[in-house]
Design a protein around this motif. Structure first.
Motif, PDB file in Angstrom:
ATOM      1  N   GLU A   1      23.450 140.866  48.755  1.00  0.00           N
ATOM      2  CA  GLU A   1      23.816 140.801  47.341  1.00  0.00           C
ATOM      3  C   GLU A   1      24.630 142.017  46.931  1.00  0.00           C
ATOM      4  O   GLU A   1      25.629 141.892  46.214  1.00  0.00           O
ATOM      5  CB  GLU A   1      22.571 140.675  46.466  1.00  0.00           C
ATOM      6  N   LEU A   2      24.229 143.193  47.360  1.00  0.00           N
ATOM      7  CA  LEU A   2      24.985 144.402  47.045  1.00  0.00           C
ATOM      8  C   LEU A   2      26.357 144.353  47.702  1.00  0.00           C
ATOM      9  O   LEU A   2      27.361 144.699  47.088  1.00  0.00           O
ATOM     10  CB  LEU A   2      24.228 145.655  47.464  1.00  0.00           C
ATOM     11  N   ALA A   3      26.415 143.889  48.927  1.00  0.00           N
ATOM     12  CA  ALA A   3      27.701 143.773  49.625  1.00  0.00           C
ATOM     13  C   ALA A   3      28.627 142.814  48.892  1.00  0.00           C
ATOM     14  O   ALA A   3      29.827 143.088  48.743  1.00  0.00           O
ATOM     15  CB  ALA A   3      27.468 143.309  51.060  1.00  0.00           C
ATOM     16  N   ALA A   4      28.088 141.707  48.411  1.00  0.00           N
ATOM     17  CA  ALA A   4      28.902 140.746  47.656  1.00  0.00           C
ATOM     18  C   ALA A   4      29.404 141.357  46.359  1.00  0.00           C
ATOM     19  O   ALA A   4      30.556 141.145  45.971  1.00  0.00           O
ATOM     20  CB  ALA A   4      28.091 139.481  47.373  1.00  0.00           C
TER      21      ALA A   4
ATOM     22  N   VAL B   1      19.203 143.655  61.598  1.00  0.00           N
ATOM     23  CA  VAL B   1      19.982 142.591  60.952  1.00  0.00           C
ATOM     24  C   VAL B   1      20.664 143.131  59.698  1.00  0.00           C
ATOM     25  O   VAL B   1      21.844 142.874  59.459  1.00  0.00           O
ATOM     26  CB  VAL B   1      19.084 141.377  60.612  1.00  0.00           C
ATOM     27  N   ALA B   2      19.936 143.893  58.890  1.00  0.00           N
ATOM     28  CA  ALA B   2      20.509 144.472  57.671  1.00  0.00           C
ATOM     29  C   ALA B   2      21.604 145.477  58.019  1.00  0.00           C
ATOM     30  O   ALA B   2      22.644 145.528  57.344  1.00  0.00           O
ATOM     31  CB  ALA B   2      19.420 145.126  56.833  1.00  0.00           C
TER      32      ALA B   2
ATOM     33  N   VAL C   1      17.177 141.726  53.692  1.00  0.00           N
ATOM     34  CA  VAL C   1      18.560 141.474  54.080  1.00  0.00           C
ATOM     35  C   VAL C   1      19.289 140.835  52.901  1.00  0.00           C
ATOM     36  O   VAL C   1      20.459 141.113  52.659  1.00  0.00           O
ATOM     37  CB  VAL C   1      18.620 140.580  55.339  1.00  0.00           C
ATOM     38  N   ARG C   2      18.575 140.009  52.155  1.00  0.00           N
ATOM     39  CA  ARG C   2      19.159 139.369  50.964  1.00  0.00           C
ATOM     40  C   ARG C   2      19.655 140.416  49.975  1.00  0.00           C
ATOM     41  O   ARG C   2      20.752 140.302  49.424  1.00  0.00           O
ATOM     42  CB  ARG C   2      18.131 138.456  50.308  1.00  0.00           C
ATOM     43  N   ALA C   3      18.864 141.459  49.727  1.00  0.00           N
ATOM     44  CA  ALA C   3      19.265 142.524  48.799  1.00  0.00           C
ATOM     45  C   ALA C   3      20.520 143.234  49.300  1.00  0.00           C
ATOM     46  O   ALA C   3      21.425 143.551  48.519  1.00  0.00           O
ATOM     47  CB  ALA C   3      18.130 143.523  48.604  1.00  0.00           C
TER      48      ALA C   3
END
Length: 82
Positions: free
Chosen positions: A16-19, A41-42, A11-13
């Motif tokens: 990060e891409l969304a940001a 969740v992702a 989900v972190r990856a």
């Protein structure tokens, strides 16, 4: 492009891409291609990012396999001898 050893990109990856997509100027588009599959969740993060301005698309493992099967010529072109 994300290779997921465990079968799921984190989900972190995805965040990060969304940001990164959100921080760019002009039209905001992103594409995540992964051999794994996204958790619920992702997928929620992807849905939250998608707005009228931002377009974030995911091609996960099952979709990727379908695309490859529909275009076998790509396999012979980019992976000769397989």
């Amino acid at each position: 492009i994300k290779f997921a050893k465990s079968g799921r990109p984190s989900v972190r990856a995805v965040r990060e891409l969304a940001a990164l997509i959100g921080s760019t100027e002009g039209t905001k588009r992103g594409l995540l291609v992964t051999n794994g599959y996204l958790t619920s969740v992702a997928l929620k993060v992807v849905d939250d990012v998608n707005t009228n301005v931002t377009q974030f698309r995911v091609i996960d493992g099952p979709q990727l396999r379908s695309l490859v099967l529909m275009h076998p010529d790509l396999i012979s072109k980019y992976f000769p001898g397989r």
